[in-house]
Scaffold this motif. Structure first.
Motif, short mmCIF file in Angstrom:
data_model
loop_
_atom_site.label_atom_id
_atom_site.label_comp_id
_atom_site.label_asym_id
_atom_site.label_seq_id
_atom_site.Cartn_x
_atom_site.Cartn_y
_atom_site.Cartn_z
N SER A 82 0.83 -1.21 0.00
CA SER A 82 0.00 0.00 0.00
C SER A 82 0.87 1.25 0.00
O SER A 82 0.55 2.24 -0.67
CB SER A 82 -0.92 0.01 1.23
N GLU A 83 1.97 1.23 0.74
CA GLU A 83 2.89 2.37 0.76
C GLU A 83 3.47 2.62 -0.62
O GLU A 83 3.58 3.76 -1.07
CB GLU A 83 4.05 2.10 1.73
N ALA A 84 3.84 1.54 -1.29
CA ALA A 84 4.47 1.66 -2.60
C ALA A 84 3.56 2.36 -3.61
O ALA A 84 4.05 3.08 -4.50
CB ALA A 84 4.87 0.28 -3.12
N LYS A 85 2.25 2.20 -3.46
CA LYS A 85 1.31 2.83 -4.38
C LYS A 85 1.31 4.36 -4.27
O LYS A 85 0.86 5.05 -5.17
CB LYS A 85 -0.11 2.31 -4.13
N LEU A 86 1.82 4.89 -3.15
CA LEU A 86 1.81 6.34 -2.95
C LEU A 86 3.15 7.00 -3.24
O LEU A 86 3.24 8.23 -3.27
CB LEU A 86 1.42 6.66 -1.50
N ARG A 87 4.19 6.23 -3.45
CA ARG A 87 5.54 6.79 -3.57
C ARG A 87 5.65 7.88 -4.64
O ARG A 87 6.27 8.91 -4.42
CB ARG A 87 6.54 5.68 -3.84
N LYS A 88 5.06 7.65 -5.81
CA LYS A 88 5.20 8.65 -6.89
C LYS A 88 4.53 9.97 -6.50
O LYS A 88 5.01 11.04 -6.84
CB LYS A 88 4.66 8.12 -8.21
N TYR A 89 3.41 9.91 -5.77
CA TYR A 89 2.73 11.13 -5.34
C TYR A 89 3.55 11.86 -4.27
O TYR A 89 3.63 13.09 -4.25
CB TYR A 89 1.35 10.81 -4.75
N ILE A 90 4.15 11.09 -3.39
CA ILE A 90 4.92 11.67 -2.29
C ILE A 90 6.19 12.33 -2.82
O ILE A 90 6.51 13.45 -2.43
CB ILE A 90 5.25 10.59 -1.24
N ARG A 91 6.89 11.65 -3.69
CA ARG A 91 8.13 12.22 -4.25
C ARG A 91 7.86 13.55 -4.94
O ARG A 91 8.63 14.49 -4.82
CB ARG A 91 8.77 11.25 -5.23
N ALA A 92 6.77 13.61 -5.69
CA ALA A 92 6.45 14.81 -6.46
C ALA A 92 5.59 15.81 -5.66
O ALA A 92 5.35 16.91 -6.14
CB ALA A 92 5.72 14.43 -7.74
N PHE A 93 5.16 15.41 -4.46
CA PHE A 93 4.28 16.24 -3.63
C PHE A 93 3.08 16.69 -4.46
O PHE A 93 2.73 17.86 -4.55
CB PHE A 93 5.03 17.44 -3.04
N THR A 94 2.43 15.72 -5.13
CA THR A 94 1.27 16.01 -5.98
C THR A 94 -0.02 15.56 -5.31
O THR A 94 0.00 14.80 -4.33
CB THR A 94 1.40 15.33 -7.35
N ASN A 95 -1.12 16.01 -5.86
CA ASN A 95 -2.44 15.73 -5.28
C ASN A 95 -2.79 14.25 -5.33
O ASN A 95 -2.56 13.58 -6.35
CB ASN A 95 -3.53 16.50 -6.04
N MET A 96 -3.40 13.79 -4.25
CA MET A 96 -3.99 12.45 -4.18
C MET A 96 -5.44 12.64 -3.78
O MET A 96 -5.75 13.43 -2.90
CB MET A 96 -3.30 11.60 -3.11
N GLU A 97 -6.33 11.92 -4.45
CA GLU A 97 -7.74 11.98 -4.09
C GLU A 97 -8.01 10.94 -3.02
O GLU A 97 -7.62 9.78 -3.17
CB GLU A 97 -8.61 11.73 -5.32
N ALA A 98 -8.68 11.35 -1.95
CA ALA A 98 -8.98 10.44 -0.84
C ALA A 98 -10.44 10.60 -0.46
O ALA A 98 -11.04 11.67 -0.64
CB ALA A 98 -8.09 10.76 0.35
N VAL A 99 -11.01 9.53 0.09
CA VAL A 99 -12.38 9.56 0.60
C VAL A 99 -12.32 9.15 2.06
O VAL A 99 -11.69 8.14 2.41
CB VAL A 99 -13.29 8.58 -0.19
N VAL A 100 -12.94 9.93 2.93
CA VAL A 100 -12.96 9.61 4.36
C VAL A 100 -13.84 8.38 4.56
O VAL A 100 -15.00 8.36 4.14
CB VAL A 100 -13.51 10.80 5.19
N THR A 101 -13.28 7.34 5.19
CA THR A 101 -14.04 6.11 5.41
C THR A 101 -14.45 5.95 6.87
O THR A 101 -15.40 5.24 7.17
CB THR A 101 -13.23 4.87 4.99
N SER A 102 -13.73 6.62 7.78
CA SER A 102 -14.07 6.54 9.20
C SER A 102 -13.47 7.74 9.92
O SER A 102 -12.36 8.17 9.60
CB SER A 102 -13.52 5.25 9.81
N LEU A 103 -14.22 8.26 10.88
CA LEU A 103 -13.72 9.39 11.66
C LEU A 103 -12.94 8.93 12.88
O LEU A 103 -12.33 9.75 13.58
CB LEU A 103 -14.89 10.29 12.09
N SER A 104 -12.95 7.64 13.14
CA SER A 104 -12.19 7.12 14.28
C SER A 104 -11.05 6.26 13.77
O SER A 104 -11.15 5.60 12.73
CB SER A 104 -13.09 6.33 15.22
N LEU A 105 -9.96 6.26 14.51
CA LEU A 105 -8.79 5.48 14.15
C LEU A 105 -8.88 4.09 14.79
O LEU A 105 -9.69 3.88 15.69
CB LEU A 105 -7.54 6.21 14.63
#
Length: 193
Positions: A82-105
Motif C-alpha cells: 500500500s505504501e508503494a502505491k503512494l511513492r510517486k505522489y509523495i516524491r512529487a508532492f502532488t495531489n492524491m484523491e482520498a475519501v474519508v471512510t471513518s472518523l475514528s482510528l
C-alpha cells in the motif's frame, strides 16, 4: 595636588584586584572548555557501515525480531504494498484523491488527530499530528473537526510510514482540501534544514 596612595592603600587595592583577575581567568577558562566541548560534541554523520551494524544489533533484540516477523507476515507485506502505491505522489508532492471512510482510528492508535481514508482502493490512516491542548489546537485543527464519512479530499504529503501495531500505512496530512477549500496546511518546521 595629586592623590598619592599610601603603602597600606596599595596593599588593599592589590588585595581587591588580585581575586578579580583570578575569577576572570576561571570564567574565561570555563567558557573556553564549554566551547571546546560543544565543538567536539557535534556529531559526524554516521557511516553506512556503522548504520548497518547498529541495524543488525537492533534486529537481534526482541523488538527487532518481532518487527522482522511482522515485515515477513502477510499483513506487513500488504502495508508495504500500500505504501508503494503512494511513492510517486509523495516524491512529487502532488495531489492524491482520498475519501474519508471513518472518523475514528483503529483501537489503541497513538498518532494524534486523524481519520481513516481510502486512496486508490487502499485504506490508510491520515494523521495530522499530536492533538495539542492549547489555544492553537482550536485554530489549527478546527476545520478538520467538520469532516464527515464519504467526504472527498485532496491530500498532498511528504511521507508515509508504518508501524507493526497498525494494519494500515500512516499518511501525514501536510496539505488537505475539501471542495476546493483549504482545510489544513502543516506549518513548516522551525530551525530545521
Amino acid at each position: 595636588m595629586l592623590f598619592k596612595p599610601t603603602k597600606n592603600m596599595k596593599k588593599i587595592i592589590y588585595a581587591l584586584i588580585l581575586p578579580l583577575v583570578g575569577v576572570s581567568g576561571l570564567v574565561l577558562a570555563s567558557r573556553e572548555r564549554k566551547h571546546e566541548a560543544s565543538e567536539t560534541s557535534t556529531s559526524k554523520p554516521i557511516s553506512a557501515a556503522d548504520r548497518k551494524a547498529a541495524l543488525k544489533k537492533w534486529e537481534a533484540t526482541p523488538d527487532g525480531i518481532k518487527y522482522k516477523k511482522w515485515e515477513a507476515s502477510p499483513e506487513g507485506k500488504k502495508v508495504y504494498a500500500s505504501e508503494a502505491k503512494l511513492r510517486k505522489y509523495i516524491r512529487a508532492f502532488t495531489n492524491m484523491e482520498a475519501v474519508v471512510t471513518s472518523l475514528s482510528l483503529p483501537p489503541g492508535s497513538r498518532v494524534g488527530l486523524g481519520v481513516m481514508v481510502r486512496i486508490n482502493g487502499e485504506d490508510y490512516i491520515l494523521s495530522f499530528g499530536p492533538e495539542k491542548a492549547d489555544k492553537n489546537f482550536t485554530n489549527e485543527f478546527q476545520p478538520l473537526l467538520s469532516l464527515k464519512v464519504n467526504d472527498k479530499l485532496i491530500i498532498r504529503n511528504h511521507w508515509v510510514s508504518h508501524a507493526p501495531k497498525y494494519s494500515y500505512p500512516i499518511v501525514s496530512g501536510d496539505y488537505v482540501e475539501r471542495d476546493s477549500t483549504l482545510m489544513y496546511k502543516r506549518a513548516p518546521r522551525q530551525g530545521g534544514c
